[in-house]
Design an enzyme around this catalytic site. Structure first.
Site, short mmCIF file in Angstrom:
data_model
loop_
_atom_site.label_atom_id
_atom_site.label_comp_id
_atom_site.label_asym_id
_atom_site.label_seq_id
_atom_site.Cartn_x
_atom_site.Cartn_y
_atom_site.Cartn_z
N HIS C 134 0.83 -1.21 0.00
CA HIS C 134 0.00 0.00 0.00
C HIS C 134 0.86 1.26 0.00
O HIS C 134 1.91 1.29 0.63
CB HIS C 134 -0.88 0.02 1.24
CG HIS C 134 -1.83 -1.14 1.34
ND1 HIS C 134 -2.93 -1.25 0.55
CD2 HIS C 134 -1.81 -2.23 2.14
CE1 HIS C 134 -3.57 -2.38 0.85
NE2 HIS C 134 -2.91 -2.99 1.81
N VAL C 262 6.87 -21.71 21.58
CA VAL C 262 7.32 -21.10 22.83
C VAL C 262 6.22 -21.29 23.88
O VAL C 262 5.06 -20.95 23.63
CB VAL C 262 7.64 -19.61 22.64
CG1 VAL C 262 7.90 -18.93 23.98
CG2 VAL C 262 8.85 -19.46 21.73
N ILE C 432 0.78 -6.54 14.21
CA ILE C 432 1.17 -6.15 12.84
C ILE C 432 0.13 -6.72 11.87
O ILE C 432 0.27 -7.82 11.34
CB ILE C 432 2.58 -6.67 12.49
CG1 ILE C 432 3.58 -6.35 13.61
CG2 ILE C 432 3.03 -6.10 11.16
CD1 ILE C 432 3.83 -4.89 13.85
N CYS C 503 -0.37 -26.83 -14.56
CA CYS C 503 -1.16 -25.61 -14.60
C CYS C 503 -0.27 -24.37 -14.50
O CYS C 503 -0.51 -23.37 -15.15
CB CYS C 503 -2.19 -25.59 -13.47
SG CYS C 503 -3.28 -27.01 -13.48
#
Lengths: 418, 130, 586
Positions: C134, C262, C432, C503
């Site tokens: 963006h 973790v 994020i 493909c």
């Protein structure tokens, strides 16, 4: 880049391509080359170990492998040039073929004529809008068939099958014999898609239930399939709220339809028929590009391999005529119209002097009795009473369709009631 | 004993009812003579073709497809399959080669339904380079 | 505090709220809501109040179980294994952020380990977004998102050059066909200028048509009155970028451990000392939390409970390449309807229609708040939403794949990139979500700055890694070569002469090279993301057995050990064997 010059290149070594190459050679074509992307000939037949192939052609119930072997042995005997493990990447409108393999690199092949025989592929989960999760254990029937019959591995232990066409039914039996427990076959349509013979011998023999007007709407399980949601559908094929239930399984097998593989054809500019998913064809199975022919499931999805081979031979005969410079006056095609209760007809258009022409068609809706009729203009050129018509079963007939007027093929109801 | 059988002789799929009275087999629901015969044979001695795969060593694929040379009594299919899973053959094989003779005493043979060359056969590579 | 409570209670009178506000402005909410959407609404509302920096949302819905990961057994397993590694820097999560940070910090003489709970890089939100780089015009001015988006967009050109991935600066355009909508255009333009978006321009109708030939093709040209032109808009394949980052990081000495979860963070006197993982204890002086939707759990493990991730699911549909994009640029026709839509809560609207660098049309993603972080299911409703936000002529039969990803959104709806003020050595790179992909290079730079400053403060400034090489070259991609180049490649290496995926035209050579990557793929889906094998219209129907065979052979695994997408997703269960046919014929 290696360059080759040929008279006829056949793309695809499955039943259509094998029959086409053999017929072309038999009719005197000289420089013929058969290209196959797999490491062996036979196409999808090599994973079809079940019997029922060749009833019309050989009057026998062969297995897919046996049917293929007859043609493969003949191709060897006739010494037809074959390139295996060779992938065609592009064909052009002027009949240039680009293909590659490990041994020769890129090949630029100039051919006077081409026969497209690439077959078809299966519809996938996203294409039939199955929602939910995307775990391991969702496979097309063809992939399951390959894993079990050719590679020797089982992709599940408890299976649900969506689609009651012959492929789905055959896999229900095959998986059961291999020790999987098949929970049921689900069919979105109100009628089964496969032959009664397969319903009896693949489902009833093993007590596998068939659920009509029912579909799989969602897959559950994040790593491996744990269950699917099935729901009844209404006349508009939409799931009916409140009918959902979960069926435990670790494998969902999709037998939900086939799509002709025409990516090469489209890129070359071949004109397509949205009804068949294949090229627009004339009586020789020639496409809109002169010298490029189509055969087998590239042309239209057939249900019998016998018809696939037949279409290969029609295309081969057409290609040999084309090579001999015998065009049948391609100045203007006459359209072939799908009349009463006919969903499509192949070929879609005919030359004026087409002569004896073989037609392939499907009915729109099941019918107990109807008259299969063919007209040029108003003149009836073929009529035969046919019984027990249903969309899954392709009809075929041969008639001399030469003339100046358009063709109509229809299944007339009233004419046959007596 | 009464049995419901769907006729597979033609696409009409007649629903047959077959029963036995005093040693005589009675079929109803059929529309033709072939249907009658089918009903009797399905009642007396239902038979099926047997197709499966056997293990193959040294071939281009790990499984070799096989087929019975005639139909086998339906209730013997399972035993035959079990027997086939014990079979191991070696490449090369030609289509039609005998794999098991008179399987499980049925009088029917099992044959290879395709040819399979050895994986190290130079023929495999030669064809690719044409 | 009282004011906060009054405002919230007034807005949601039916909920009995209990609130706690700490000195940092972290507001913890508790109480019972009627449904999940309300839980999220209260959280959003609270985060907007003055004095509130972020929200920890403990609101629950009676009867609605919010799945939570049970770290207990994983922790015991790790503790039992003892110390298995001792590193300078531990990065948790191998998404775009984790890999970008790893690659950036490989510049220094640091022993870096990246641990990832799944089997590959880019398996979370990174793989399931629209790949848009963006320009940064859409973000709220003044936010971290806005700043890092614009900066990140700029840095992408250099990344693409150094890391050799495909970046298409296709440009974006929002155009109007009614002069009444000039104010909307102007509003967008002003925001873009405020954010510092590169090259943004307001253009007239004629210029717009010159910039976008598709307007002419679809007959809209005469009606176009004006447009906002954003030349910096770019397109990437997000997993391609992430693989490139990871490979370059690995080349520079960073290690990657996959299938490693973790379970706890170890601290001593308020400073991190390591982490307990399913592989064992990893000692580390600095820990960077790039754990995506699980970042709030990791932060809590480190003793810093300062935000809650509320997953926002996005469903995406990919169309067959045969369906060609209408426009060359990413274009949006701004109408009264779209303006009205954008006036609604902006973070719930999702994306529209765009295309991928390989020219597949991409529809979506949709946006749906959900309680379960691992729920990646799709539904007919979500698909309809994704399909409805673009060209209405697109029909469902062109869809070749439907999938979903969960955005790791927090309630401030901004990035959290900071050294924890509570736990020393613990850095959050959290929440994020979009435009996280576009911002990634700037995020990495910002983390670099934090790590460098912390090291300097501690009296042990970082040294540069003298052998650092920012260059990574991609392997040949057969489909992008000319016929002549393809021929030369096969002559040089015959493995490129065998096509595995029909493909997408992917060769055996490409798959084998991918398997031999410094960050090797271990599953069929991992191969798909790296090579495109199985990404086409047949979705692996033909090539999956071949890919499986190659994976098994190269990795020395049995066929039955190969998975679709990591542990537990085995494709084949067992070989045919004696004893099969148990159910048999009657």
């Amino acid at each position: 880049m290696k360059r080759l010059d040929l008279d006829l290149v056949v793309i695809g070594g499955g039943p259509a391509g094998l029959a086409a190459a053999l017929k072309a050679k038999e009719l005197g074509a000289e420089k013929v080359l058969l290209l196959e992307r797999n490491t062996e000939l036979g196409g999808i037949l090599q994973q079809c170990i079940h019997d029922g192939f060749g009833i019309h052609r050989f009057n026998k119930r062969l297995s897919g492998n046996q049917y293929a072997q007859l043609f493969i042995d003949e191709v060897e005997r006739m010494d037809i040039a074959v390139k295996l493990d060779t992938m065609v990447l592009e064909i052009t409108a002027d009949k240039k073929v680009y293909a590659c393999n490990k041994h020769e690199g890129m090949l630029e092949i100039n051919s006077k004529a081409l026969i497209l025989a690439m077959g078809c592929r299966e519809r996938t989960a996203s294409q039939v809008l199955i929602h939910g999760e995307r775990p391991a254990g969702v496979l097309t029937a063809g992939a399951v068939q390959r894993y079990i019959n050719m590679e020797g591995y089982l992709p599940g232990s408890k299976a649900v099958i969506l689609g009651s066409g012959d492929i789905g039914l055959i896999m229900a039996r095959r998986m059961t014999l291999e020790g999987l427990s098949v929970q049921g076959v689900y069919e979105v349509m109100p009628d089964p898609g496969g032959l009664t013979r397969n319903l009896v011998q693949c489902l009833d023999d093993f007590g596998i239930p068939l659920h009509l007007s029912t579909t799989v709407t969602a897959v559950h399980g994040r790593k491996r399939v744990e269950a699917v949601t099935v729901a009844q559908v209404n006349e508009a094929m939409s799931p009916v709220a409140g009918t959902e239930r979960q069926v435990e399984c670790d494998l969902l097998v999709l037998a939900v339809g086939l799509i002709p593989e025409n990516e090469l054809s489209r890129a070359a500019g071949v004109e397509m028929d949205p009804r068949t998913g294949g090229p627009l064809l004339d009586e020789n199975f020639m496409t809109s590009i002169p010298g490029i022919f189509a055969a087998g499931n590239v042309a239209v999805v057939f249900d019998l391999v016998d018809h696939v081979s037949q279409s290969g031979e029609i295309a081969a005969a057409g290609a040999v005529d084309y090579l001999a410079g015998k065009p049948k006056g391609v100045e203007s095609y006459r359209p072939v119209r799908a009349g009463e209760n006919v969903s499509f007809v192949v070929p879609q258009r005919l030359n004026r002097e087409c002569g004896l022409t073989t037609f392939f068609l499907r009915v729109k809706k099941p019918e107990k009795v109807a008259a299969l009729s063919c007209y040029t203009g108003q003149k009836q050129i073929f009529k035969k009473r046919r019984r027990y018509l249903a969309p899954p079963e392709m009809l075929t007939f041969t008639a001399n369709a030469s003339g100046a007027k358009g063709i109509t093929v229809a299944l007339e109801k009233e004419a046959s009631r007596r | 004993m009464k049995k419901e059988i769907i006729c597979i002789v033609c696409p009409n799929s007649c629903r047959l009812t077959v029963s036995e009275q005093n040693g005589e087999i009675i079929v109803s629901g059929h529309e033709c003579r072939r249907g009658l015969e089918h009903g009797i044979s399905e009642y007396r001695d239902p038979r099926r073709m047997l197709t499966s795969t056997v293990a193959i060593d040294g071939g281009t694929l790990p499984r070799l497809p096989v087929i019975s040379t005639a139909e086998i009594p339906r209730d013997k299919l399972r035993g035959c399959l079990e027997a086939l899973y014990m079979v191991r053959v070696r490449a090369p094989v030609k289509g039609g080669d005998l794999i098991v003779e008179d399987i499980c005493g049925t009088g029917v043979d099992i044959v290879a339904s395709r040819s399979m060359s050895r994986t190290d056969d130079p023929q495999n590579d030669k064809e690719a380079s044409g | 505090m009282k004011k906060i409570k009054n405002t919230l209670q007034k807005a949601f009178p039916e909920i009995e709220l209990s609130l706690q506000l700490d000195g940092r402005g972290i507001l913890t909410l508790a109480g019972e809501c009627t449904d999940w959407q309300q839980v999220v609404a209260v959280g959003h509302r609270a985060a907007k109040l003055p004095g509130v920096k972020n929200v920890v949302n403990e609101l629950r819905v009676p009867g609605l179980a919010v799945p939570e990961k049970d770290y207990g057994p994983l922790r015991s397993r790790g503790l039992k294994r003892g110390v298995v590694a001792d590193v300078d820097l531990l990065i948790i999560g191998a998404g775009i952020s984790g890999c970008a940070v790893a690659r950036e910090l490989a510049k220094y003489r640091l022993d870096i380990l990246v641990v990832e709970m799944t089997d590959d890089v880019a398996t979370g939100a990174t793989k399931a977004n629209n790949g848009n780089i963006h320009p940064g015009q859409a973000e709220k001015p003044g936010t971290l998102k806005a700043r890092l988006n614009v900066e990140g967009n700029r840095l992408y050109s250099r990344w693409a050059k150094e890391l050799d991935f495909t970046l298409q600066r296709c440009g974006a355009m929002g155009f109007i066909t009614s002069t009444l909508l000039w104010p909307a255009l102007l509003h967008g333009y002003r925001r873009a200028v405020k954010n510092g978006v590169d090259g943004v321009q307001l253009v007239g109708g004629r210029k717009a048509v010159a910039l976008e030939p598709g307007l002419e093709r679809c007959g809209l040209a005469p009606q176009v009155k004006g447009a906002m032109w954003l030349p910096s808009m770019g397109l990437v394949e997000p997993y391609q970028v992430t693989v490139a980052l990871a490979e370059n990081a690995a080349d520079n000495g960073v290690r990657f451990w996959f299938n490693c979860t973790v379970a706890d963070i170890l601290t001593e006197k308020g400073i991190v000392t390591g982490a307990v993982t399913t592989e064992g204890i990893i000692r580390a002086r600095t820990i960077i939390n790039c754990a995506g939707v699980h970042a709030d759990e990791i932060s809590a493990m480190a003793g810093d409970r300062c935000f809650t991730i509320h997953p926002r699911k996005g469903v995406i549909a990919i169309l067959d390449k045969a369906q060609k994009p209408k426009f060359d640029r990413l274009c949006e026709h701004i109408t009264l309807k779209t303006v009205k839509q954008s006036l609604q809560k902006s973070h719930t609207k999702g994306g529209g229609m765009c295309y991928t660098p390989e020219k597949n049309i991409l529809m979506g993603p949709s946006a749906l708040e959900i309680p379960d972080k691992e729920d990646l299911s799709t539904s007919a409703e979500e698909l309809a939403y994704a399909m409805g936000r673009g060209d209405e002529t697109i029909d469902y039969s062109k869809i070749i794949r439907i999938f979903a990803g969960n955005r790791p959104a927090d309630y401030s709806e901004d990035f959290i990139i900071e050294m924890s003020p509570v736990t020393g050595g613990f850095i959050n790179v959290s929440a994020i979500q979009s435009p996280g992909l576009a911002a990634a290079p700037a995020i990495a730079k910002r983390v670099e700055q934090i790590v460098v400053e912390a090291a300097a403060e501690s009296g042990a400034p970082l040294e540069k890694n003298p052998r650092w090489n920012p260059i990574r070259r991609r392997k040949p991609e057969f489909r992008h070569l000319s016929r002549r180049e393809q021929d030369a490649l096969i002559q040089r290496d015959p493995r490129y002469g065998r096509i595995i995926c029909r493909c997408e035209t992917v060769t055996e050579g490409e798959i084998l090279e991918a398997i031999r990557s410094p960050v090797p793929p271990a599953s069929v889906d991992a191969i798909k993301r790296r090579t495109r094998a199985g990404m086409g219209r047949c979705q692996g129907g033909f090539c999956q057995p071949r890919v499986l065979e190659l994976l098994a052979k190269e990795r020395g695994e049995r066929w039955t050990e190969v998975t679709l997408k990591g542990e537990g997703s085995n494709i084949l269960l067992r070989p045919n064997r004696p004893g099969a046919g148990k159910r048999g014929a009657r």
